[in-house]
Write a protein that holds these residues in place. Structure first.
Motif, short mmCIF file in Angstrom:
data_model
loop_
_atom_site.label_atom_id
_atom_site.label_comp_id
_atom_site.label_asym_id
_atom_site.label_seq_id
_atom_site.Cartn_x
_atom_site.Cartn_y
_atom_site.Cartn_z
N ARG A 165 -3.23 -4.39 5.95
CA ARG A 165 -1.81 -4.05 6.14
C ARG A 165 -1.65 -2.69 6.80
O ARG A 165 -2.25 -1.70 6.36
CB ARG A 165 -1.06 -4.08 4.80
N GLY A 174 -9.28 -3.66 6.78
CA GLY A 174 -8.04 -3.62 6.04
C GLY A 174 -7.14 -4.79 6.36
O GLY A 174 -7.48 -5.66 7.20
N THR A 205 -13.10 3.69 0.95
CA THR A 205 -12.90 2.41 0.29
C THR A 205 -14.21 1.91 -0.29
O THR A 205 -15.28 2.21 0.21
CB THR A 205 -12.30 1.37 1.26
N ARG A 219 0.31 4.26 -0.65
CA ARG A 219 -0.29 5.46 -0.05
C ARG A 219 -0.07 5.49 1.46
O ARG A 219 0.43 6.48 2.00
CB ARG A 219 -1.79 5.51 -0.37
N PRO A 252 -3.64 0.68 -3.68
CA PRO A 252 -3.79 0.73 -2.23
C PRO A 252 -5.12 0.15 -1.75
O PRO A 252 -5.17 -0.56 -0.73
CB PRO A 252 -3.70 2.23 -1.92
N LYS A 253 -6.19 0.44 -2.46
CA LYS A 253 -7.49 -0.11 -2.09
C LYS A 253 -7.52 -1.62 -2.23
O LYS A 253 -8.02 -2.34 -1.36
CB LYS A 253 -8.57 0.54 -2.97
N GLY A 305 -2.61 2.87 7.57
CA GLY A 305 -3.09 1.71 6.81
C GLY A 305 -4.30 1.09 7.45
O GLY A 305 -5.26 1.78 7.81
N GLU A 321 6.03 -3.33 7.52
CA GLU A 321 4.72 -3.69 6.99
C GLU A 321 4.19 -4.87 7.80
O GLU A 321 4.79 -5.94 7.82
CB GLU A 321 4.82 -4.06 5.52
N GLN A 338 -5.55 -3.73 0.48
CA GLN A 338 -6.14 -3.73 1.82
C GLN A 338 -7.34 -4.68 1.93
O GLN A 338 -7.93 -4.81 2.99
CB GLN A 338 -6.55 -2.31 2.22
N ASP A 356 0.86 -1.18 0.00
CA ASP A 356 0.00 0.00 0.00
C ASP A 356 0.90 1.23 0.00
O ASP A 356 1.31 1.73 1.05
CB ASP A 356 -0.90 -0.02 1.24
#
Length: 327
Positions: A111, A109, A170, A36, A266-267, A75, A55, A270, A34
């Motif tokens: 991560r 999510g 999201t 972002r 990123p979406k 995150g 992470e 997750q 991710d």
């Protein structure tokens, strides 16, 4: 040394932006999945944009604080505590020697990224601190963290923040652009775009295997091996999509129907087992514009908002009073 691992969590690795320029030699980029959340965790601390972070996947780690250090996490929503006291993800958190920092299981999510002031110091491999566990390179000895590992940080002074990282919007729509072998699927696109696909248990840093409608390829699913890229969606012989991610193989021999737009990576990463996603086609120009706007929002502070929770300040003050009273 700043942190000692007490419990490593489910899958915790050191990552930075990735190891680029070496796919021809067989090394996939790795790096934070991710991007972002990774960038924002570093940005709120004023770190170098390529600073190494941790992470944590699905269930976070716990650490003994060996030296004063300032951290921030972004995150997935993993419960974050200092000495058993709740701390808000997305804020600047000063830690003092002797405290315990811990993360629980993600409620939403998959991560969470833990950044420290100055970044985590590990020996770079081919110009990157990122861990690639399959080849055993980078990060902390090329592996996931384990209990007893001691982590160094670059250090630095960061004022407890008056801002925090916003919660991310999201949804289940993943935008894609047509792939290299898109023409093979033109007669069978309805299942791909018209139905949802669920993430299976076989989802990791290498890629996501999906379950759902079978997609048939005219002329077969095999192709001559070609270089892979982040977000490539392969359709193997069973007709179920596989999305290639950061630790992917550097070349692949299955037909590719589409590629995930970078703005939606990123979406996507997750998501977790059982989550359902829906593909929506866009063109290359639209994908490029979306990514440009995403990077501008990250760089301009568009993901930050005022922080009215001063728990970290109160905790620091109470710790100082406690130390004075014990003298």
């Amino acid at each position: 040394m700043a942190l000692k691992v007490k419990n490593p969590g489910l899958f915790t690795t050191v990552q930075d932006r990735g190891r680029y320029g070496h796919q021809a030699e067989g090394f996939s980029p790795a790096g934070a999945m991710d991007y972002r959340a990774y960038m924002l965790a570093n940005r709120i601390l004023g770190n170098d944009p390529n600073a190494a972070v941790l992470e944590m996947t699905l269930h976070g780690a716990s650490f003994e604080v060996l030296d004063d250090v300032i951290v921030a996490a972004a995150g997935a929503q993993m419960p974050m505590q200092v000495d058993g006291e709740d701390v808000e993800v997305g804020t600047v958190v000063p830690l003092e020697k002797g405290e315990t920092l811990s993360f629980g299981a993600a409620s939403t999510g998959a991560r969470t990224y833990l950044a420290a002031a100055g970044g985590f110091n590990v020996q770079p491999v081919l110009g990157s601190a990122s861990t690639h566990t399959r080849s055993g390179i980078g990060g902390f000895e090329g592996r996931t963290l384990k209990a007893g590992d001691r982590l160094k940080t670059g250090g630095g002074s960061v004022a407890p923040g008056i801002t925090k990282i916003k919660d991310f919007d999201t949804d289940d729509i993943i935008r894609v652009i047509p792939g290299q072998q898109f023409d093979r699927f033109k007669e069978n696109l309805e299942p791909f775009y018209g139905t949802g696909y669920a993430l299976t248990k076989d989802c990791d840093r290498m890629g996501f295997r999906l379950d759902g409608a079978v997609i048939e390829a005219a002329g077969g699913h095999d192709v001559l091996s070609e270089p892979t890229q982040l977000g490539s969606i392969q359709i193997p012989k069973d007709g179920k999509p596989i999305i290639l991610l950061n630790d992917r193989q550097t070349a692949g021999g299955y037909a590719r129907i589409a590629t995930v737009a970078l703005a939606d990576i990123p979406k996507l990463v997750q998501k977790r087992q059982g989550d359902e996603i829906y593909f929506k086609e866009i063109d290359v120009e639209a994908a490029a514009e979306l990514f440009k706007k995403e990077m501008e929002k990250i760089d301009s502070g568009g993901y930050f908002e005022p922080n009215s929770n001063f728990a970290s300040h109160r905790r620091q003050l109470s710790r100082k009073i406690e130390r004075i009273m014990k003298r």
